[in-house]
Design a protein around this motif. Structure first.
Motif, short mmCIF file in Angstrom:
data_model
loop_
_atom_site.label_atom_id
_atom_site.label_comp_id
_atom_site.label_asym_id
_atom_site.label_seq_id
_atom_site.Cartn_x
_atom_site.Cartn_y
_atom_site.Cartn_z
N PRO A 64 42.33 30.47 -18.03
CA PRO A 64 42.65 31.73 -17.37
C PRO A 64 41.69 32.04 -16.22
CG PRO A 64 41.47 32.16 -19.41
CD PRO A 64 41.70 30.68 -19.35
N THR A 65 42.23 32.68 -15.18
CA THR A 65 41.42 33.16 -14.06
C THR A 65 41.68 34.65 -13.91
OG1 THR A 65 41.56 31.03 -12.93
CG2 THR A 65 40.91 32.94 -11.61
N LEU A 66 40.65 35.46 -14.02
CA LEU A 66 40.80 36.91 -14.02
C LEU A 66 41.25 37.41 -12.65
CD1 LEU A 66 40.50 39.62 -15.49
CD2 LEU A 66 38.07 39.59 -14.87
N ASN A 67 42.27 38.27 -12.65
CA ASN A 67 42.80 38.89 -11.44
C ASN A 67 41.89 40.07 -11.06
OD1 ASN A 67 44.26 40.44 -9.57
ND2 ASN A 67 46.24 39.94 -10.50
N ALA A 68 41.15 39.94 -9.96
CA ALA A 68 40.18 40.97 -9.56
C ALA A 68 40.87 42.29 -9.22
CB ALA A 68 39.38 40.48 -8.35
N HIS A 69 42.09 42.22 -8.71
CA HIS A 69 42.81 43.46 -8.37
C HIS A 69 43.09 44.28 -9.62
CE1 HIS A 69 45.51 46.20 -6.31
NE2 HIS A 69 46.45 45.93 -7.20
N CYS A 70 43.42 43.62 -10.73
CA CYS A 70 43.67 44.34 -11.98
C CYS A 70 42.40 45.02 -12.48
CB CYS A 70 44.22 43.38 -13.04
SG CYS A 70 45.86 42.73 -12.65
N VAL A 71 41.27 44.37 -12.29
CA VAL A 71 39.99 44.98 -12.66
C VAL A 71 39.76 46.24 -11.84
CG1 VAL A 71 37.49 44.66 -12.71
CG2 VAL A 71 39.01 42.77 -13.38
N GLU A 72 40.01 46.15 -10.54
CA GLU A 72 39.84 47.32 -9.67
C GLU A 72 40.78 48.46 -10.09
OE1 GLU A 72 40.29 48.57 -4.94
OE2 GLU A 72 40.27 46.45 -5.53
N GLN A 73 42.00 48.11 -10.45
CA GLN A 73 42.95 49.14 -10.87
C GLN A 73 42.49 49.82 -12.16
OE1 GLN A 73 44.79 49.88 -8.37
NE2 GLN A 73 46.85 49.11 -8.75
N ALA A 74 41.90 49.06 -13.07
CA ALA A 74 41.40 49.65 -14.32
C ALA A 74 40.23 50.58 -14.05
CB ALA A 74 40.99 48.53 -15.28
N VAL A 75 39.32 50.16 -13.17
CA VAL A 75 38.18 51.01 -12.82
C VAL A 75 38.66 52.29 -12.14
CG1 VAL A 75 36.12 51.18 -11.34
CG2 VAL A 75 36.55 49.11 -12.67
N LYS A 76 39.60 52.15 -11.23
CA LYS A 76 40.15 53.32 -10.54
C LYS A 76 40.78 54.30 -11.54
CE LYS A 76 42.25 52.46 -6.67
NZ LYS A 76 43.30 52.08 -5.67
N THR A 77 41.48 53.75 -12.52
CA THR A 77 42.10 54.60 -13.55
C THR A 77 41.04 55.29 -14.39
OG1 THR A 77 44.03 53.15 -13.65
CG2 THR A 77 43.68 54.64 -15.51
#
Length: 500
Positions: A64-77
């Motif tokens: 697996p390779t972590l999607n950085a955009h999803c991390v940003e979306q979680a932090v924003k939330t």
């Protein structure tokens, strides 16, 4: 089961009063073009298994390779939920076997989630506010989908959804009624849409809730709040994957009554996972409730701990959009709106934006009335939201301007609105084309008043004893002038003529 739940948070059973206690786990699909650990596309409507990578399909050796955009979306939330962002988090494997989970495990975050505790303020139906604590938000991958209705003897697996990024938002047990549960989910959904981190489409399953319901005797919840001791609360049952506000309310009502009936008959509640059947209007047992050790959680060996820099978090925070609570307070301060109007307008970002565009230089209260009443009703009847409104905000502003200028009355404005809605042009164009200009000529209004009084001497004489009867005369003047008479002028002339 005849007991009913009311908004006092008490349920009257056969043997006394009960309290209902709930915590919710909201699963929100992250707004992302790719999945959490693969480059496979995310999108609704694709054919079965058309959006599946080797990683999603569980092929051996695929990392697996972590999607950085999803991390940003979680932090924003997390920031939008007023929650703590954990600069160090970790991914874990949740092990279980199911046909739509080809890896044999789900990558999630049990021990060290990306977002910690927070709190949000929720508006109740009566206009009051209550707080709900956020326990955590963690990232995890979704499973696939089993399809059972294509064959009487076989089931099919669609892995399009497998690996899609989810944010699981876990609340504290601070929710006390079905109404509060619905209000809470609506508030979370609104925040996510404002942030752009989830589209909130419950019909497509992009936002759904697991509802944990328990009941306890009256007064026990206060003891729990004072001590933090969960033994004061009853055994909870989890209702999985409820995907509409109406079903959330119905499922809670049924489940609370079911538990109370069992307890009052001397039975015990079994901790389990249940499903809500909207056709039958009941919850049904799905499986016994598993604990963390049943899933044999352990840190994912293919993923390093996630370490975030404070400067990166601060940059995301600095670029957050205006959130519902801040917008509500600003609309009240800048436009003089009531709390009720501001809450209704900010319930949808597109609605609030529409209002502000229409209200430029206009009577804000009058604009709010048109936006939240007439226009909202028309859009709802057509199954549209404000982002799809066929009426530009400028048209509503122009309609209000015509009322303010005395060109048309509020009654004529509704007729004008109908014509504008039907595509006949701007409000001013409609008024001119259809000759709907309000009659402000007091001479013409006085002539109509004299004729109506002369034709109804008995009613005119009775007004002295029943002043409220003047309303009938105003109605007759409006009728005689085709609804064009200035109502205020007509009222004043009638008062003078009838000696009031």
């Amino acid at each position: 089961m005849t007991d009913t739940i009311d908004t006092s948070n008490l349920i009257q059973g056969r043997t006394g009063a009960w309290e209902i206690v709930m915590g919710l786990e909201i699963h929100a699909q992250v707004a992302s073009k790719a999945k959490l650990f693969s480059g496979a596309a995310v999108g609704f409507g694709a054919g079965p298994n058309e959006q599946v990578s080797l990683i999603d399909a569980g092929f051996p050796g695929m990392l697996p390779t972590l999607n950085a955009h999803c991390v940003e979306q979680a932090v924003k939330t997390g920031l939008g939920l007023n929650a703590t962002i954990n600069k160090r988090s970790q991914f874990d494997r949740k092990n279980y076997f199911y046909p739509d989970l080809p890896q044999g495990y789900q990558i999630s975050q049990l021990y060290f989630p990306i977002v910690g505790e927070g709190v949000i303020e929720v508006e109740a139906e009566d206009g009051s506010f209550f707080n709900v604590g956020i326990e955590r938000l963690h990232l995890e991958q979704d499973a696939g989908k089993l399809i059972h209705d294509l064959s009487p003897t076989e089931s099919y697996v669609d892995l399009n959804r497998a690996g899609t990024a989810l944010m699981e938002i876990v609340s504290r047990p601070d929710i006390r009624s079905p109404e509060e549960a619905v209000a809470y989910v609506k508030k979370i959904r609104t925040i996510l849409i404002y942030l752009g981190t989830c589209d909130g489409d419950m019909e497509k399953g992009n936002l759904r809730a697991d509802v944990n319901v328990s009941v306890c005797r009256e007064g026990q919840y206060a003891k729990f709040k004072a001590t933090g001791d969960f033994s004061h609360l009853g055994t909870r049952c989890e209702i999985k994957n409820v995907n509409s506000f109406r079903f959330i309310s119905q499922a809670i009502n049924y489940e609370a009554r079911r538990q109370i009936e069992i307890l009052e008959d001397g039975g015990k509640i079994v901790q389990e996972t249940r499903l809500y059947d909207p056709t039958a209007g009941e919850t049904r047992s799905m499986r016994s409730k598993e604990e963390a050790n049943d899933y044999r959680y352990f840190p994912d060996p293919d993923l390093l701990p996630l370490e975030l820099e404070q400067a990166w978090i601060d940059a995301i925070k600095a670029n957050l959009p205006e959130l519902p609570d801040d917008k509500r307070r600003r609309l009240m301060a800048d436009y003089g709106l009531s709390q009720y109007d501001a809450v209704v307008l900010t319930s949808e970002q597109a609605k609030a934006d529409y209002f502000e565009e229409a209200a430029m230089g206009r009577d804000a209260k009058l604009v709010a009335n048109w936006v939240t009443n007439e226009l909202s009703a028309r859009l709802a009847a057509d199954g549209r939201d404000f982002s799809e409104s066929p009426l530009p905000a400028a048209h509503v502003g122009e309609l209000v301007a015509l009322i303010e200028e005395g060109v048309i009355s509020s009654k004529i404005a509704k007729e004008v609105f109908d014509h504008v809605w039907n595509g006949e042009g701007s409000p001013r164009a409609v008024v001119e084309a259809r000759g709907l200009v309000q009659v402000n000529d007091t001479g013409a209004i006085e002539k109509a008043v004299d004729e109506i009084i002369a034709a109804n001497p008995d009613k005119a004489a009775a007004v002295a004893e029943k002043p409220q009867a003047i309303g009938w005369f105003v109605g007759q003047v409006m009728k005689a002038t085709g609804g064009k008479a200035n109502p205020a002028a007509a009222n004043e002339i009638l008062k003078a003529k009838l000696g009031l």
